[in-house]
Enzyme design. Structure first.
Site, PDB file in Angstrom:
ATOM      1  N   GLU A 100       0.863  -1.170   0.000  1.00 36.34           N
ATOM      2  CA  GLU A 100       0.000   0.000   0.000  1.00 36.34           C
ATOM      3  C   GLU A 100       0.898   1.218   0.000  1.00 36.34           C
ATOM      4  O   GLU A 100       1.818   1.312   0.801  1.00 36.34           O
ATOM      5  CB  GLU A 100      -0.885  -0.011   1.244  1.00 36.34           C
ATOM      6  N   ARG A 159     -10.654  27.288   9.730  1.00 37.72           N
ATOM      7  CA  ARG A 159      -9.544  28.049   9.133  1.00 37.72           C
ATOM      8  C   ARG A 159      -8.381  27.114   8.829  1.00 37.72           C
ATOM      9  O   ARG A 159      -7.804  27.155   7.744  1.00 37.72           O
ATOM     10  CB  ARG A 159      -9.051  29.130  10.111  1.00 37.72           C
ATOM     11  N   ARG A 212      -6.083  29.225  15.651  1.00 41.48           N
ATOM     12  CA  ARG A 212      -5.523  29.015  16.992  1.00 41.48           C
ATOM     13  C   ARG A 212      -6.238  27.884  17.733  1.00 41.48           C
ATOM     14  O   ARG A 212      -7.416  27.627  17.510  1.00 41.48           O
ATOM     15  CB  ARG A 212      -5.636  30.311  17.810  1.00 41.48           C
TER      16      ARG A 212
END
Ligand SMILES: NC(=O)c1ccc[n+]([C@@H]2O[C@H](COP(=O)([O-])OP(=O)(O)OC[C@H]3O[C@@H](n4cnc5c(N)ncnc54)[C@H](OP(=O)(O)O)[C@@H]3O)[C@@H](O)[C@H]2O)c1
Length: 340
Positions: free
Chosen positions: A42, A172, A195
């Site tokens: 794989e 984000r 954050r």
């Protein structure tokens, strides 16, 4: 034969999901099968294939045909000596398509369309972006239950609670760029960094892109963004998105005010909506979206809800534009296999 290819393709898709979501390259997984259909190896990157003489490579996306940082995957497979390549969906990439043709030209058997629907769903954002030659655009806003994104004095930060805001940071971090307007930068001076819980910067920071003709102040927080900043000094949204496409930006997360959001929707450039709703009423005229030129209900932009999530006291509703919804092609297998 089909069953064993499908089995291997499921594993290839599983492997693909372990790859990074952001960045210009698609998440692709590959599995090598020996003549008995046993999984031989794989690989998460086709370029790692060294010696695969006589094997079948099962890959979730048509092997690419272009010279990027590494050589084309199709060439790597030919050089590794595979006899057959099975893939799920064709590569629609402008520069990268044509791998199947190259493989056939080198005498490799090619089977396409195996688990095409699953692969199409899995890679939907990347495929849509590659087909349209512009990034996938997710528009986010936080609103009161009556759809207002700011109070009449313009204050809008902290409409939603901690859990919702944390979710925004995750969104984000799963994007390549954050798009905002000069209006928001001048009103809120946002940092637009991704954050964690404790305020620490997340490992991946999407680049902020500011759309609009006005310059942003030299002391704006965005100027200190760890990913730098793209200041467009332009309002031409199609040109801005096309420029982002050329920078291999596939996922754009929009955190802008009503002016930019309205324009994106009006121009059919918003693919997905992430709407955070807070249990609060603000009234007034600071609506999430302004006039779209819609005068009667029948002209309303229909959306398909893809998720509803409770986050503390708030609710996140995710929806896709009908035109941007998941399009599933019929699972017709195309094959030039010699054995059946
Ligand atoms: N609740 C929320 O989720 C949320 C999120 C963000 C902002 N806000 C709030 O929204 C308010 C700011 O709203 P806003 O509408 O002024 O911000 P905005 O949409 O972020 O920025 C508007 C500016 O973008 C520029 N622009 C870029 N492309 C444009 C295009 N195609 N057409 C027109 N203008 C284009 C124009 O500035 P130029 O003159 O420079 O070209 C325009 O004045 C603030 O109160 C802020 O707090 C709320």
């Amino acid at each position: 034969m089909t069953e064993r290819y499908e089995h291997a393709m499921r594993r290839a898709l599983e492997l693909a999901s372990q790859g990074p979501v952001t960045g210009g390259n698609p998440q692709v997984g590959a599995v090598l099968l020996d003549a008995d259909g046993r999984t031989d190896a794989e690989v998460d990157a086709l370029t790692k294939v060294a010696d695969a003489r006589g094997l079948t490579a099962v890959v979730s996306l048509e092997p690419c045909n272009h010279y990027g940082h590494t050589g084309p995957c199709s060439v790597a497979l030919i050089e590794a000596g595979v006899t057959r390549v099975v893939y799920a969906v064709a590569d629609p990439g402008h520069e990268s398509a044509g791998g199947a043709e190259r493989l056939r030209g080198a005498g490799v058997e090619v089977v396409s369309g195996v688990l095409a629907d699953e692969a199409e769903r899995f890679l939907h954002i990347w495929l849509t972006s590659a087909r349209r030659q512009r990034p996938w655009v997710t528009v986010k806003w936080a609103a009161s239950l009556d759809g207002r994104v700011a109070a009449s004095d313009g204050s809008s930060q902290w409409i939603t609670g901690t859990a919702a805001r944390q979710r925004v940071h995750e969104q984000r971090a799963a994007s390549d760029a954050i798009l905002t307007g000069t209006g928001t930068v001048l009103a809120d001076d946002p940092s637009l960094t991704a954050r964690g819980d404790a305020g620490e910067l997340m490992p991946h920071q999407p680049v902020p892109v500011v759309v609009g003709e006005r310059a942003i102040p030299t002391d704006a927080q965005l100027r200190r963004h760890p990913a730098g900043i793209i200041e467009t000094r332009s309002r031409d949204l199609a040109a801005v998105l096309s420029d982002l496409d050329s920078r291999a930006i596939r996922r754009v997360f929009v955190e802008a005010g009503p002016t930019l959001v309205t324009e994106l929707v009006r121009q059919g450039l918003a693919d997905e909506f992430a709407v955070y709703l807070a249990p609060m009423l603000l009234g007034g005229d600071r609506l999430a979206i302004g006039d779209l030129g819609i005068t009667t209900l029948a002209q309303g932009r229909r959306l398909t809800v893809t998720g509803v999530e409770r986050l503390g006291d708030d609710v996140l509703v995710t929806a896709v534009s009908e035109a941007g919804g998941v399009s599933i092609r019929p699972a017709a297998y195309s094959t030039d296999e010699k054995e059946s």
